[in-house]
Design an enzyme around this catalytic site. Sequence first.
Site, mmCIF file in Angstrom:
data_model
loop_
_atom_site.group_PDB
_atom_site.id
_atom_site.type_symbol
_atom_site.label_atom_id
_atom_site.label_comp_id
_atom_site.label_asym_id
_atom_site.label_seq_id
_atom_site.Cartn_x
_atom_site.Cartn_y
_atom_site.Cartn_z
ATOM 1 N N ARG A 198 0.857 -1.184 0.000
ATOM 2 C CA ARG A 198 0.000 0.000 0.000
ATOM 3 C C ARG A 198 0.890 1.230 0.000
ATOM 4 N NH1 ARG A 198 -3.349 -3.023 -1.341
ATOM 5 N NH2 ARG A 198 -5.414 -3.455 -0.460
ATOM 6 N N GLU A 227 -4.118 7.398 -4.879
ATOM 7 C CA GLU A 227 -4.088 6.788 -6.214
ATOM 8 C C GLU A 227 -5.238 7.356 -7.045
ATOM 9 O OE1 GLU A 227 -4.299 2.562 -5.552
ATOM 10 O OE2 GLU A 227 -2.301 2.469 -4.702
ATOM 11 N N HIS A 246 -1.712 0.294 -9.669
ATOM 12 C CA HIS A 246 -2.274 -0.707 -8.755
ATOM 13 C C HIS A 246 -2.810 -1.906 -9.561
ATOM 14 C CE1 HIS A 246 -4.028 -1.116 -4.444
ATOM 15 N NE2 HIS A 246 -3.880 -2.310 -4.972
#
Length: 282
Positions: A198, A227, A246
């Site tokens: 993360r 993000e 991601h």
Amino acid sequence: AGKKVQAIYLWWHKPVINKELLQSLPNLKVIANSGVGMDHLDLKLVASFGVKVANAPRAVSSTTADTGMALLLASARRLVEVHNIAISPSIEYYEADILGVEVTGATLGIIGMGSIGYKIALRAKAFEMNILYHNRTRRKVQEEQAVGATYCKKIDSLLQQADFVMLVVSLTPQTHKLIGRRELELMKPTATLINISRGAVVDQEALVAALQTGVIRAAALDVTSPEPLPRDHPLLKLNNIIITPHLGIKTDKATYMITEEAVENILAALSGLPLPSEVLPS
């Protein structure tokens, strides 16, 4: 309508699970998450409503490990940078001094040796890497020997020795900004940081400074905080970084398997059976 809802399948952290939603769904039995990370859920709050939670570890560990290795290799050989050179309209000849770093025989430090970390170790062994790992609990000796991994009780010794540091931890209060200025300065100036966990596990301001000043060689991130990053973020202006959006679990097969695993957990909860991938509040 809220009284009919007995299960929620979370996809990409949606819908947002808060007190209001839980109060509006009195017959909710289970929340099934479409991945392994649970930092977007207040597990204690959910449990206080008598609702069970499941994640999808079986579906995602291999594909996330592949992402970690892809980023390691891409950064080592500067793939994005050299791709842009190879397709640039003004190219007449290739520079001979665009050098990457060797992966074979290099030392990989894995921080977080759960199912994903272990699969990374299996892959790294095939690349003839020396493997160090740091984890809250040490793995069994047979598991260590199977991948040739050495346990580092202290994170500092791993950071000082590794050529590549791979972050594979869950985001918790204990791992928030686990890698900051002090940790980056412990790393070799030739080392690469790879984050597939993360974004908040890394202090991004400290990372920017470390990459700008040569404290570490490079970074490869599948995750950032937030993000996506704001378009004027200094991380986006560096050439010794690779950032992917991601994509840890984003393959056609993994996406299908995640849904299968979620459905399996939901059906178990609705039938009053044990959940195969239940996550309990810590």
